[in-house]
Design a protein around this motif. Structure first.
Motif, PDB file in Angstrom:
ATOM      1  N   LEU A  46      14.244 -12.550 -22.052  1.00 38.59           N
ATOM      2  CA  LEU A  46      13.986 -13.964 -21.805  1.00 38.59           C
ATOM      3  C   LEU A  46      15.309 -14.682 -21.983  1.00 38.59           C
ATOM      4  O   LEU A  46      15.897 -14.625 -23.069  1.00 38.59           O
ATOM      5  CB  LEU A  46      12.979 -14.527 -22.808  1.00 38.59           C
ATOM      6  N   SER A  47      15.798 -15.354 -20.963  1.00 34.95           N
ATOM      7  CA  SER A  47      17.115 -15.966 -21.090  1.00 34.95           C
ATOM      8  C   SER A  47      17.243 -17.211 -20.231  1.00 34.95           C
ATOM      9  O   SER A  47      16.642 -17.299 -19.151  1.00 34.95           O
ATOM     10  CB  SER A  47      18.202 -14.967 -20.690  1.00 34.95           C
ATOM     11  N   ALA A  48      18.030 -18.172 -20.722  1.00 34.17           N
ATOM     12  CA  ALA A  48      18.350 -19.364 -19.940  1.00 34.17           C
ATOM     13  C   ALA A  48      19.428 -19.058 -18.902  1.00 34.17           C
ATOM     14  O   ALA A  48      19.699 -19.881 -18.033  1.00 34.17           O
ATOM     15  CB  ALA A  48      18.807 -20.482 -20.867  1.00 34.17           C
ATOM     16  N   LYS A  49      20.059 -17.887 -19.013  1.00 31.03           N
ATOM     17  CA  LYS A  49      21.098 -17.482 -18.060  1.00 31.03           C
ATOM     18  C   LYS A  49      20.409 -16.978 -16.790  1.00 31.03           C
ATOM     19  O   LYS A  49      19.873 -15.880 -16.770  1.00 31.03           O
ATOM     20  CB  LYS A  49      21.980 -16.402 -18.679  1.00 31.03           C
ATOM     21  N   GLY A  50      20.447 -17.817 -15.751  1.00 30.60           N
ATOM     22  CA  GLY A  50      19.636 -17.517 -14.575  1.00 30.60           C
ATOM     23  C   GLY A  50      20.384 -17.128 -13.319  1.00 30.60           C
ATOM     24  O   GLY A  50      19.787 -16.992 -12.247  1.00 30.60           O
ATOM     25  N   GLN A  51      21.698 -16.936 -13.424  1.00 28.45           N
ATOM     26  CA  GLN A  51      22.464 -16.531 -12.250  1.00 28.45           C
ATOM     27  C   GLN A  51      22.165 -15.071 -11.893  1.00 28.45           C
ATOM     28  O   GLN A  51      21.771 -14.279 -12.747  1.00 28.45           O
ATOM     29  CB  GLN A  51      23.959 -16.705 -12.514  1.00 28.45           C
ATOM     30  N   SER A  52      22.397 -14.726 -10.629  1.00 24.58           N
ATOM     31  CA  SER A  52      22.112 -13.364 -10.175  1.00 24.58           C
ATOM     32  C   SER A  52      22.894 -12.331 -10.974  1.00 24.58           C
ATOM     33  O   SER A  52      22.359 -11.276 -11.346  1.00 24.58           O
ATOM     34  CB  SER A  52      22.455 -13.222  -8.686  1.00 24.58           C
ATOM     35  N   GLN A  53      24.169 -12.650 -11.276  1.00 22.06           N
ATOM     36  CA  GLN A  53      24.976 -11.686 -12.023  1.00 22.06           C
ATOM     37  C   GLN A  53      24.446 -11.492 -13.441  1.00 22.06           C
ATOM     38  O   GLN A  53      24.601 -10.415 -14.031  1.00 22.06           O
ATOM     39  CB  GLN A  53      26.448 -12.109 -12.058  1.00 22.06           C
ATOM     40  N   ASP A  54      23.825 -12.552 -14.002  1.00 20.03           N
ATOM     41  CA  ASP A  54      23.233 -12.422 -15.338  1.00 20.03           C
ATOM     42  C   ASP A  54      22.042 -11.464 -15.298  1.00 20.03           C
ATOM     43  O   ASP A  54      21.884 -10.628 -16.188  1.00 20.03           O
ATOM     44  CB  ASP A  54      22.769 -13.793 -15.847  1.00 20.03           C
ATOM     45  N   LYS A  55      21.216 -11.606 -14.269  1.00 24.66           N
ATOM     46  CA  LYS A  55      20.053 -10.724 -14.135  1.00 24.66           C
ATOM     47  C   LYS A  55      20.486  -9.275 -13.924  1.00 24.66           C
ATOM     48  O   LYS A  55      19.922  -8.355 -14.521  1.00 24.66           O
ATOM     49  CB  LYS A  55      19.182 -11.187 -12.963  1.00 24.66           C
ATOM     50  N   VAL A  56      21.491  -9.097 -13.074  1.00 18.73           N
ATOM     51  CA  VAL A  56      21.982  -7.739 -12.811  1.00 18.73           C
ATOM     52  C   VAL A  56      22.524  -7.116 -14.090  1.00 18.73           C
ATOM     53  O   VAL A  56      22.225  -5.955 -14.411  1.00 18.73           O
ATOM     54  CB  VAL A  56      23.077  -7.767 -11.719  1.00 18.73           C
ATOM     55  N   LYS A  57      23.303  -7.884 -14.848  1.00 18.82           N
ATOM     56  CA  LYS A  57      23.856  -7.370 -16.101  1.00 18.82           C
ATOM     57  C   LYS A  57      22.745  -7.010 -17.075  1.00 18.82           C
ATOM     58  O   LYS A  57      22.789  -5.961 -17.734  1.00 18.82           O
ATOM     59  CB  LYS A  57      24.790  -8.399 -16.742  1.00 18.82           C
TER      60      LYS A  57
END
Length: 217
Positions: A91-102
């Motif tokens: 669960l994260s406020a980091k919603g960029q595609s690279q954040d999800k991939v990481k």
């Protein structure tokens, strides 16, 4: 038995790891209302301390936390044979595609961006629990009725090899593993070959069986 019966026949214990006390209260209350038992920890370090004494059916984890972030926690969980099978939802406020991939490449099974709908969280929790239950239920009889594997003593795998063998145990092929880990198929093949040499096993099937048995599936 249908899929919904799998998660309702017994109370499941979930671990919620987040440093936001308001979110912890809200999510815990919602999960408990839906019949889950919830254990909480305010950061990755506290979560690891709890995991020494009890193993939850699933972990819900924030990423940005003091003392130990979610990335480090999941990495350590995936490297621990006793814990590596546990489904993890970020669960994260980091919603960029690279954040999800990481997040997914680190070892999380699901990545949910805050703010989120409670029903989405419940659906992902139930889906992950069903998947884990099917994997365990499908593999266990085969392990119990098959001749015991002969493995060399004191086998030591690198963290990368541990990740590869866990994915092999899930039934993934080299192409799928290479995409998930962002390495070449030749690199995956090399890791598999190295592990076969270290263990003295003969093929991927035996390697997957050994991984599941070692991790107490």
């Amino acid at each position: 038995m249908n899929d919904s019966d799998i998660t309702t026949t017994e109370q499941r214990r979930l671990m919620l790891v987040d440093d936001d006390p308001n979110l912890v209260v809200l999510v815990s209350d919602y999960l408990e209302f839906r019949g889950y038992e919830v254990v909480t920890a305010e950061n990755g370090k506290k979560a690891l301390e709890l995991l020494e004494h009890e193993i939850p059916d699933l972990i819900i984890c924030d990423i940005m936390m003091p003392e130990m972030d979610g990335y480090t926690l999941v990495k350590l969980i995936r490297e621990n044979r006793r814990l590596s099978w546990i489904p993890v939802l970020f669960l994260s406020a980091k919603g960029q595609s690279q954040d999800k991939v990481k997040g997914l490449n680190t070892g999380a099974d699901v990545y949910i961006v805050k703010p989120f709908e409670p029903e989405e969280l419940i659906a992902q929790v139930e889906s992950s629990l069903r998947q884990a239950t099917r994997l365990i239920g499908h593999r266990k009889p085969a392990i119990q009725t098959t001749q015991k594997l002969r493995v060399r003593e004191n086998v030591e795998l690198t963290p990368t090899e541990l990740r590869v063998v866990q994915l092999v145990a899930r039934g993934l092929g080299n192409r799928e593993i290479s995409k998930m880990m962002k390495v070449s198929q030749r690199t995956v093949e090399s890791h598999v070959s190295n592990m076969l040499g270290k263990t003295g096993l003969h093929n991927r099937t035996e390697l997957a069986r050994w991984a599941l048995e070692s991790q107490e599936f």
